[in-house]
Design a protein around this motif. Structure first.
Motif, PDB file in Angstrom:
ATOM      1  N   ARG A 126     -70.997  44.591  90.247  1.00  0.00           N
ATOM      2  CA  ARG A 126     -71.145  44.276  91.674  1.00  0.00           C
ATOM      3  C   ARG A 126     -71.820  45.438  92.382  1.00  0.00           C
ATOM      4  NH1 ARG A 126     -66.441  46.271  95.347  1.00  0.00           N
ATOM      5  NH2 ARG A 126     -68.296  47.328  96.047  1.00  0.00           N
ATOM      6  N   PRO A 127     -72.512  45.126  93.474  1.00  0.00           N
ATOM      7  CA  PRO A 127     -73.132  46.212  94.240  1.00  0.00           C
ATOM      8  C   PRO A 127     -72.051  47.062  94.921  1.00  0.00           C
ATOM      9  CG  PRO A 127     -73.428  44.102  95.348  1.00  0.00           C
ATOM     10  CD  PRO A 127     -72.748  43.803  94.049  1.00  0.00           C
ATOM     11  N   ASP A 128     -72.432  48.262  95.356  1.00  0.00           N
ATOM     12  CA  ASP A 128     -71.446  49.150  96.007  1.00  0.00           C
ATOM     13  C   ASP A 128     -70.777  48.481  97.200  1.00  0.00           C
ATOM     14  OD1 ASP A 128     -72.152  51.023  94.258  1.00  0.00           O
ATOM     15  OD2 ASP A 128     -73.414  52.206  95.621  1.00  0.00           O
ATOM     16  N   VAL A 129     -71.607  47.804  97.984  1.00  0.00           N
ATOM     17  CA  VAL A 129     -71.059  47.088  99.148  1.00  0.00           C
ATOM     18  C   VAL A 129     -71.684  45.698  99.199  1.00  0.00           C
ATOM     19  CG1 VAL A 129     -70.475  49.028 100.674  1.00  0.00           C
ATOM     20  CG2 VAL A 129     -72.819  48.190 100.610  1.00  0.00           C
ATOM     21  N   GLY A 130     -70.934  44.748  99.711  1.00  0.00           N
ATOM     22  CA  GLY A 130     -71.443  43.393  99.900  1.00  0.00           C
ATOM     23  C   GLY A 130     -71.396  42.557  98.626  1.00  0.00           C
ATOM     24  N   GLY A 131     -72.082  41.408  98.694  1.00  0.00           N
ATOM     25  CA  GLY A 131     -72.015  40.451  97.582  1.00  0.00           C
ATOM     26  C   GLY A 131     -70.704  39.677  97.612  1.00  0.00           C
ATOM     27  N   VAL A 257     -69.222  29.987  99.686  1.00  0.00           N
ATOM     28  CA  VAL A 257     -70.614  30.432  99.825  1.00  0.00           C
ATOM     29  C   VAL A 257     -70.686  31.866  99.307  1.00  0.00           C
ATOM     30  CG1 VAL A 257     -70.286  31.231 102.237  1.00  0.00           C
ATOM     31  CG2 VAL A 257     -72.570  30.654 101.430  1.00  0.00           C
ATOM     32  N   ALA A 258     -71.746  32.151  98.539  1.00  0.00           N
ATOM     33  CA  ALA A 258     -71.970  33.509  98.021  1.00  0.00           C
ATOM     34  C   ALA A 258     -72.934  34.192  98.978  1.00  0.00           C
ATOM     35  CB  ALA A 258     -72.555  33.440  96.613  1.00  0.00           C
ATOM     36  N   LEU A 259     -72.468  35.249  99.632  1.00  0.00           N
ATOM     37  CA  LEU A 259     -73.274  35.874 100.683  1.00  0.00           C
ATOM     38  C   LEU A 259     -74.345  36.793 100.096  1.00  0.00           C
ATOM     39  CD1 LEU A 259     -70.401  36.781 103.163  1.00  0.00           C
ATOM     40  CD2 LEU A 259     -71.923  34.801 103.234  1.00  0.00           C
ATOM     41  N   ALA A 260     -75.504  36.774 100.732  1.00  0.00           N
ATOM     42  CA  ALA A 260     -76.599  37.663 100.292  1.00  0.00           C
ATOM     43  C   ALA A 260     -76.542  38.961 101.092  1.00  0.00           C
ATOM     44  CB  ALA A 260     -77.927  36.955 100.504  1.00  0.00           C
ATOM     45  N   ASP A 261     -75.313  39.456 101.321  1.00  0.00           N
ATOM     46  CA  ASP A 261     -75.123  40.622 102.200  1.00  0.00           C
ATOM     47  C   ASP A 261     -75.128  41.919 101.410  1.00  0.00           C
ATOM     48  OD1 ASP A 261     -72.780  40.128 100.835  1.00  0.00           O
ATOM     49  OD2 ASP A 261     -71.456  40.545 102.533  1.00  0.00           O
ATOM     50  N   PHE A 262     -76.135  42.079 100.527  1.00  0.00           N
ATOM     51  CA  PHE A 262     -76.151  43.302  99.714  1.00  0.00           C
ATOM     52  C   PHE A 262     -77.570  43.637  99.284  1.00  0.00           C
ATOM     53  CE2 PHE A 262     -76.673  41.552  95.354  1.00  0.00           C
ATOM     54  CZ  PHE A 262     -76.494  40.202  95.606  1.00  0.00           C
ATOM     55  N   ASP A 263     -77.714  44.843  98.761  1.00  0.00           N
ATOM     56  CA  ASP A 263     -79.003  45.332  98.265  1.00  0.00           C
ATOM     57  C   ASP A 263     -79.324  44.575  96.968  1.00  0.00           C
ATOM     58  OD1 ASP A 263     -81.038  46.689  97.069  1.00  0.00           O
ATOM     59  OD2 ASP A 263     -80.156  48.690  97.321  1.00  0.00           O
ATOM     60  N   GLN A 264     -80.332  43.708  97.066  1.00  0.00           N
ATOM     61  CA  GLN A 264     -80.608  42.806  95.936  1.00  0.00           C
ATOM     62  C   GLN A 264     -81.152  43.548  94.718  1.00  0.00           C
ATOM     63  OE1 GLN A 264     -80.130  39.285  96.279  1.00  0.00           O
ATOM     64  NE2 GLN A 264     -79.250  39.685  98.286  1.00  0.00           N
ATOM     65  N   SER A 265     -81.512  44.835  94.889  1.00  0.00           N
ATOM     66  CA  SER A 265     -81.985  45.582  93.714  1.00  0.00           C
ATOM     67  C   SER A 265     -80.803  46.102  92.887  1.00  0.00           C
ATOM     68  CB  SER A 265     -82.888  46.736  94.151  1.00  0.00           C
ATOM     69  OG  SER A 265     -82.113  47.707  94.815  1.00  0.00           O
ATOM     70  N   LYS A 266     -79.601  45.959  93.418  1.00  0.00           N
ATOM     71  CA  LYS A 266     -78.393  46.389  92.698  1.00  0.00           C
ATOM     72  C   LYS A 266     -77.808  45.188  91.951  1.00  0.00           C
ATOM     73  CE  LYS A 266     -78.161  50.660  94.264  1.00  0.00           C
ATOM     74  NZ  LYS A 266     -79.352  50.712  95.076  1.00  0.00           N
ATOM     75  N   PRO A 267     -77.324  45.411  90.702  1.00  0.00           N
ATOM     76  CA  PRO A 267     -76.848  44.259  89.941  1.00  0.00           C
ATOM     77  C   PRO A 267     -75.576  43.627  90.501  1.00  0.00           C
ATOM     78  CG  PRO A 267     -76.551  46.300  88.680  1.00  0.00           C
ATOM     79  CD  PRO A 267     -77.260  46.670  89.946  1.00  0.00           C
ATOM     80  N   ARG A 268     -75.582  42.315  90.483  1.00  0.00           N
ATOM     81  CA  ARG A 268     -74.357  41.533  90.737  1.00  0.00           C
ATOM     82  C   ARG A 268     -74.309  40.517  89.601  1.00  0.00           C
ATOM     83  NH1 ARG A 268     -72.453  36.752  93.245  1.00  0.00           N
ATOM     84  NH2 ARG A 268     -70.605  37.034  94.563  1.00  0.00           N
ATOM     85  N   HIS A 269     -73.319  40.629  88.744  1.00  0.00           N
ATOM     86  CA  HIS A 269     -73.300  39.850  87.515  1.00  0.00           C
ATOM     87  C   HIS A 269     -71.941  39.167  87.391  1.00  0.00           C
ATOM     88  CE1 HIS A 269     -74.904  38.949  83.519  1.00  0.00           C
ATOM     89  NE2 HIS A 269     -73.700  39.204  83.028  1.00  0.00           N
TER      90      HIS A 269
END
Ligand code: SIN
Length: 307
Positions: A126-131, A257-269
């Motif tokens: 997960r990204p540091d914040v968000g997602g 709903v999965a929020l796009a509230d994060f830096d998309q260059s960081k992995p969310r898996h």
């Protein structure tokens, strides 16, 4: 039997369950207690579950037959077809096709004739914040409508359309054509009776195009009202993920709903197993004559007979 500790996380829905280790096989009593908590809280969060795909599949199977992911075969885990990979990590150097999965409010697989009963999503990165993921209680959504509105929608059917999945246009044209071929528009009741609780739940989402028997113009304001009402703040729990959280939700009484509230260059898996639901609805051919022929038939009775 494991000694489960259950702590409510939200006003409307959501509870954390600790005291269980999904790396170990569970006895029937523990599974029954988990199911009871699940039906009560609709969303369960089981933190600290560092499990393999095999253990994820084995745990999910304790709650029903797994959906084979036939509606979305291209996102299957390469070694475990029951596991869907929801990830923004590039695949073979190309952007992942699931990088934007779940970006509008929905109930899983509502665009099929077998909407998922439940889903079990495991966070691996997960990204540091968000997602974050938000969940909304659809019993409350239905029960807080006025009696007149409930009476009106009790007999309605809504056409769920896979092309309304947000971000579908970012997928390759060949893939979109295949997704549409596999998943033609499906008409489902707008109000479902939950087969375990007997309670009525609202079943509309941002993936609904219109209501059967109503024109687009007639449908639009009602749909706008219902989809906004369905996710009012007081019906929602927002989950902030930690790696190895396993979150399970009941799709028959919730949307998410999965929020796009994060830096998309960081992995969310994330890895998801879905539990197969009952067959529901019918392929919508664009012909509203069936609805016009029996306007008084309410789906409360139709749904009850199916489930
Ligand atoms: C989904 O819609 O099932 C995915 C949810 C998420 O990635 O948070």
């Amino acid at each position: 039997m494991a000694e489960l500790k259950i702590r409510r996380l939200g006003y409307a829905l959501g509870a954390e369950v600790t005291g269980v280790d999904l790396r170990q096989p569970l006895d029937d009593g523990t599974v029954a207690a988990l199911r009871e908590a699940w039906m009560e809280h609709l969303v369960l969060v089981l933190p600290g579950q560092d499990i393999t795909p095999e253990q994820h599949v084995a745990f999910s199977r304790r709650f029903g037959q797994l959906d084979p992911n036939d509606a979305t075969p291209y996102y299957r885990h390469p070694e475990h077809p029951e596991v869907l990979v929801v990830s923004n990590k590039p695949v073979n150097g190309k952007p992942s096709e699931t990088r934007n999965t779940g970006r509008n409010w929905h109930s899983d697989l509502s665009y099929t004739g077998r909407p998922a009963m439940g889903s079990l999503l495991l966070c691996k990165e997960r990204p540091d914040v968000g997602g974050d993921t938000m969940f909304a209680n659809q019993y409350l959504a239905y029960e807080t409508l006025s009696p007149r509105m409930r009476a009106f929608i009790d007999s309605l059917e809504a056409v769920h359309d896979v092309t309304l999945v947000k971000g579908i246009e970012q997928r390759s044209p060949e893939l979109v054509a295949e997704i549409k071929r596999i998943n033609p528009p499906i008409a489902h009741p707008v109000v479902r009776i939950h087969p375990e609780s007997g309670r009525a739940a609202l079943f509309v989402s941002q993936r609904v195009r219109h209501f059967v028997g109503l024109s687009d113009e007639e449908s639009e304001p009602i749909l706008r009202f219902l989809t906004r009402h369905a996710v009012r703040d007081e019906f929602v729990y927002r989950h902030r993920w930690t790696v190895n959280d396993l979150v399970m939700w009941d799709n028959r009484a919730t949307m998410h709903v999965a929020l796009a509230d994060f830096d998309q260059s960081k992995p969310r898996h994330m890895l998801r197993c879905s539990i197969q639901g009952e067959p529901l609805g019918y392929v919508y051919q664009g012909d509203d004559s069936a609805a016009a022929a029996k306007p008084e038939a309410t789906h409360r009775s139709v749904v009850a007979s199916v489930s």
